[in-house]
Design a protein around this motif. Structure first.
Motif, PDB file in Angstrom:
ATOM      1  N   UNK A 104       3.357 -11.594   1.775  1.00 13.04           N
ATOM      2  CA  UNK A 104       4.393 -11.598   0.752  1.00 13.04           C
ATOM      3  C   UNK A 104       5.588 -12.422   1.209  1.00 13.04           C
ATOM      4  N   UNK A 105       6.279 -13.011   0.240  1.00 13.22           N
ATOM      5  CA  UNK A 105       7.555 -13.679   0.482  1.00 13.22           C
ATOM      6  C   UNK A 105       8.631 -12.832  -0.175  1.00 13.22           C
ATOM      7  N   UNK A 106       9.543 -12.293   0.629  1.00 12.67           N
ATOM      8  CA  UNK A 106      10.517 -11.306   0.163  1.00 12.67           C
ATOM      9  C   UNK A 106      11.927 -11.854   0.366  1.00 12.67           C
ATOM     10  N   UNK A 243      -7.863  -3.785   7.516  1.00 15.02           N
ATOM     11  CA  UNK A 243      -8.932  -3.081   6.803  1.00 15.02           C
ATOM     12  C   UNK A 243      -8.850  -3.354   5.302  1.00 15.02           C
ATOM     13  N   UNK A 244      -9.927  -3.129   4.619  1.00 15.06           N
ATOM     14  CA  UNK A 244      -9.999  -3.446   3.184  1.00 15.06           C
ATOM     15  C   UNK A 244      -9.024  -2.628   2.356  1.00 15.06           C
ATOM     16  N   UNK A 245      -8.659  -1.431   2.840  1.00 17.09           N
ATOM     17  CA  UNK A 245      -7.735  -0.598   2.067  1.00 17.09           C
ATOM     18  C   UNK A 245      -6.278  -1.042   2.212  1.00 17.09           C
ATOM     19  N   UNK A 246      -5.976  -1.921   3.154  1.00 13.72           N
ATOM     20  CA  UNK A 246      -4.614  -2.440   3.330  1.00 13.72           C
ATOM     21  C   UNK A 246      -4.422  -3.625   2.400  1.00 13.72           C
ATOM     22  N   UNK A 247      -3.849  -3.382   1.238  1.00 10.12           N
ATOM     23  CA  UNK A 247      -3.771  -4.408   0.199  1.00 10.12           C
ATOM     24  C   UNK A 247      -2.329  -4.845  -0.057  1.00 10.12           C
ATOM     25  N   UNK A 248      -2.210  -6.013  -0.680  1.00  8.56           N
ATOM     26  CA  UNK A 248      -0.889  -6.580  -0.968  1.00  8.56           C
ATOM     27  C   UNK A 248      -0.121  -5.722  -1.964  1.00  8.56           C
ATOM     28  N   UNK A 249      -0.820  -5.091  -2.916  1.00 11.43           N
ATOM     29  CA  UNK A 249      -0.128  -4.235  -3.894  1.00 11.43           C
ATOM     30  C   UNK A 249       0.589  -3.077  -3.207  1.00 11.43           C
ATOM     31  N   UNK A 250      -0.094  -2.451  -2.255  1.00  8.76           N
ATOM     32  CA  UNK A 250       0.518  -1.342  -1.526  1.00  8.76           C
ATOM     33  C   UNK A 250       1.680  -1.827  -0.679  1.00  8.76           C
ATOM     34  N   UNK A 251       1.524  -3.003  -0.061  1.00  7.90           N
ATOM     35  CA  UNK A 251       2.605  -3.566   0.745  1.00  7.90           C
ATOM     36  C   UNK A 251       3.826  -3.864  -0.121  1.00  7.90           C
ATOM     37  N   UNK A 255       7.573  -2.341   0.239  1.00  9.60           N
ATOM     38  CA  UNK A 255       8.752  -3.207   0.376  1.00  9.60           C
ATOM     39  C   UNK A 255       9.834  -2.786  -0.605  1.00  9.60           C
ATOM     40  N   UNK A 256       9.458  -2.571  -1.857  1.00  9.36           N
ATOM     41  CA  UNK A 256      10.442  -2.191  -2.874  1.00  9.36           C
ATOM     42  C   UNK A 256      11.069  -0.829  -2.564  1.00  9.36           C
ATOM     43  N   UNK A 257      10.270   0.088  -2.066  1.00  8.70           N
ATOM     44  CA  UNK A 257      10.809   1.406  -1.729  1.00  8.70           C
ATOM     45  C   UNK A 257      11.781   1.305  -0.554  1.00  8.70           C
ATOM     46  N   UNK A 258      11.394   0.577   0.487  1.00  5.49           N
ATOM     47  CA  UNK A 258      12.247   0.460   1.671  1.00  5.49           C
ATOM     48  C   UNK A 258      13.563  -0.230   1.340  1.00  5.49           C
ATOM     49  N   UNK A 259      13.503  -1.275   0.517  1.00  3.18           N
ATOM     50  CA  UNK A 259      14.730  -1.982   0.142  1.00  3.18           C
ATOM     51  C   UNK A 259      15.661  -1.094  -0.677  1.00  3.18           C
ATOM     52  N   UNK A 260      15.109  -0.118  -1.372  1.00  2.47           N
ATOM     53  CA  UNK A 260      15.921   0.735  -2.239  1.00  2.47           C
ATOM     54  C   UNK A 260      16.556   1.903  -1.493  1.00  2.47           C
ATOM     55  N   UNK A 281      10.073 -10.310  -4.742  1.00  2.00           N
ATOM     56  CA  UNK A 281       8.849 -10.129  -3.961  1.00  2.00           C
ATOM     57  C   UNK A 281       7.744 -10.934  -4.631  1.00  2.00           C
ATOM     58  N   UNK A 282       7.205 -11.904  -3.910  1.00  2.22           N
ATOM     59  CA  UNK A 282       6.139 -12.757  -4.452  1.00  2.22           C
ATOM     60  C   UNK A 282       5.028 -12.924  -3.429  1.00  2.22           C
ATOM     61  N   UNK A 283       3.840 -13.099  -3.925  1.00  2.00           N
ATOM     62  CA  UNK A 283       2.695 -13.292  -3.032  1.00  2.00           C
ATOM     63  C   UNK A 283       2.555 -14.770  -2.660  1.00  2.00           C
TER      64      UNK A 283
END
Length: 443
Positions: A104-106, A243-251, A255-260, A281-283
Motif C-alpha cells: 500500500x501507498x499511504x 500467508x494467503x490469509x494476509x491480504x491487502x484489504x485487511x492491511x 491502516x485506517x484504524x491505526x491512523x484514527x 490509502x492506495x494499492x
C-alpha cells in the motif's frame, strides 16, 4: 577565474571538480594516506595532498538538501529511488518475488491549525480559495473568506487568512511530536492487523512481517505529513511470501484504524495531537496508475527537500539571531518565533525546539525504513565506492594490495569548504551544474 585557467595545475583541479560531480560546496581536506607492509613495516605507497592544487583535496559535501547542493542531492535522490524501488520489485539483494507481496501507498496528514490560502482545481479549472457568502468575521476583524484564484506560484499559498487566529504553537508542536506519532502508528497497525486475523502480536511475527519505508514532506503551511510504502512479507522478510490469509484489504483496514486512534501528548502543556482527517490509502500495482516507478520517484523527490517551500532557511538559527532581520516570509518568521519561545520553557527541553527552529520544530529523519524493507543507503554508497576503487586500480591510479597484509594509516584535516565565484563559473562549465544566484562562496 583567469588565474585558475592559467594555473599549471588547472588540469588536476578540473579533475577534482569533475570527481565531485559538480558539488557546489566541496569540502577541502589536507593530509596523507600511507600503506605499510604488516610483516616488515616497509612503506609501500604514500598519497599526500601536498602535490594537489592549493595543497588540498576537494571532495563532495554529500548533503541531501537540494537547496544547498543540487549535484549531491541528486545522488541522494537516486539512491533513495533505488532503495524504494528495490523493496517493490526486487534487486539490490531483494528477490524479485517481492513484487507479488501486498503493498500500500499511504499518506498521513496533519490536522488543521487554522484556515490558510490554498489552490484547488476541479476538472482542470482553478476554484476560488475560500469563497463564502456569509463568511464570519474573526475576533481580529478579518473576514474569513478569499475569492482569489491563486496561481501555483502564488507566495500567499499556505499562509493563514488571519495570522492572529492561526495556532502557531500547535503547528510547531505537531512537527516536533510527529516522529513519536508515526512510531505509535506502526505499533497500532501491527496490533490491529494481528487482531483482525485472530492472532496476538507475538504470534503474528511467526507468520507475517510488516515492512515500511516513509518520507516526510512539508506542506506550504509549515507542517509535515508522511508518505509511506507499507508491505506484507512472510516471517523471513522479503525472501518469504506472506500467508494467503494476509491480504491487502485487511492491511488497509488496519491502516485506517491505526491512523484514527493513535495520539501523542505534550504533557507539560496538556496538548494531545493526532493525525489529520485526510488519509489516502492506495494499492501499488505493477501495471496500474500507481506503479512502483511512480511511487519510488515520488518518495525520492521529497527526500532531498526540507522546509524551504515554507519560506524558511536551510541552516540553523541561533537564539541570538534577530528574527526580524531574517530573509523569510512573515508566516515562517512566526513559526520560528513560536519554536524559540516554546523552546525556552524547561518542560519542553526534550523537544529541542530552539535547535530545530529552522525546521519549524521537526526533528526526525526525513526518510526512514524498517530493517527488512530492502537494501540501505550505506550499502549503495559502499558499492559505489568499491566500483570507483576498482576503476582506479584498473587504470593504474591506485596500487593493488592484499588488504590482509597491508596496514593503512590515514591522517586528514579540514581545510575549508566551497568555491570562489570564479571557480564556481568554471565548475559550472565543466560539469553543467548551474551557478547559484547568491552565496555559496568559500568558508
Amino acid at each position: 577565474m583567469i588565474s585558475r585557467l592559467h594555473d599549471p595545475e588547472h588540469n588536476r583541479w578540473a579533475c577534482q571538480i569533475k570527481r565531485t560531480g559538480g558539488c557546489r560546496q566541496p569540502i577541502h581536506l589536507r593530509g596523507k594516506v600511507e600503506h605499510y607492509d604488516r610483516a616488515t613495516g616497509r612503506l609501500l605507497h604514500r598519497y599526500s595532498t601536498r602535490h594537489e592544487p592549493n595543497g588540498v583535496l576537494r571532495v563532495a559535501c554529500k548533503t541531501r538538501r537540494a537547496s544547498r547542493c543540487p549535484a549531491c542531492a541528486e545522488v541522494y535522490r537516486a539512491d533513495t529511488y533505488q532503495l524504494i524501488r528495490a523493496g517493490l520489485v526486487g534487486g539490490k539483494g531483494v528477490p524479485e518475488t517481492v513484487s507479488t507481496h501486498p503493498c500500500l501507498f499511504v499518506t498521513l496528514t496533519a490536522p488543521s491549525f487554522g484556515t490558510v490560502h490554498t489552490r484547488r482545481e476541479k476538472n482542470g479549472k482553478v476554484l476560488p480559495c475560500h469563497a463564502r457568502r456569509d463568511a464570519e468575521v474573526c475576533p481580529h476583524g478579518r473576514t474569513m473568506s478569499c475569492t482569489k484564484r491563486h496561481r501555483a506560484d502564488d507566495p500567499s499559498l499556505g499562509e493563514p487568512l488571519c495570522p492572529d487566529c492561526y495556532d502557531y504553537d500547535g503547528s510547531v508542536l505537531f512537527n516536533a511530536i510527529s516522529p513519536e506519532l508515526w512510531r505509535r502508528f506502526t505499533l497500532a497497525l501491527r496490533r490491529r492487523f494481528a487482531r483482525l486475523n485472530g492472532l496476538t502480536v507475538k504470534a503474528l511475527r511467526e507468520h507475517v512481517g510488516i515492512a515500511f519505508a516513509k518520507v516526510a514532506e512539508y506542506q506550504r503551511r509549515g507542517v509535515v505529513h508522511f508518505h509511506a510504502v507499507i508491505r506484507l512479507d512472510g516471517p523471513d522478510g522479503p525472501d518469504s511470501p506472506p500467508p494467503t490469509w494476509a491480504m491487502a484489504d485487511t492491511l488497509e483496514e488496519a491502516v485506517r484504524h491505526a491512523a484514527d486512534v493513535v495520539t501523542a501528548e505534550v504533557k507539560p502543556l496538556s496538548r494531545t495531537f493526532r493525525w489529520g482527517t485526510q488519509l489516502d490509502v492506495r494499492r501499488i500495482t505493477m501495471d496500474g496508475d500507481l506503479t512502483e516507478q511512480a511511487v519510488a520517484a515520488y518518495i525520492a523527490k521529497y527526500a532531498t527537500k526540507a522546509a524551504e517551500c515554507v519560506g524558511t532557511l536551510d541552516r540553523r538559527i541561533q537564539p541570538l539571531d534577530d528574527l526580524e532581520a531574517l530573509p523569510v516570509r512573515d508566516h515562517a518568521r512566526r513559526l520560528i518565533a513560536a519554536c524559540m519561545r516554546l523552546g525556552s520553557e524547561p518542560g519542553l527541553a526534550d523537544l529541542r525546539l530552539t535547535h530545530w527552529a529552522h525546521m519549524l520544530g521537526f526533528r526526525g529523519h526525513f526518510s526512514t525504513k524498517s530493517r527488512r524493507y530492502s537494501t540501505t543507503l550505506g550499502a549503495l554508497r559502499a558499492a559505489r565506492e568499491e566500483h570507483r576503487r576498482t576503476e582506479e586500480i584498473a587504470t593504474g591510479r591506485l596500487p593493488l594490495f592484499d588488504e590482509d597484509t597491508v596496514l593503512v594509516v590515514a591522517h586528514w584535516q579540514y581545510a575549508g569548504q566551497g568555491l570562489s565565484l570564479g571557480e564556481q563559473l568554471l565548475a559550472a562549465a565543466l560539469t553543467g551544474v548551474p551557478v547559484p544566484s547568491a552565496g555559496g562562496g568559500p568558508r
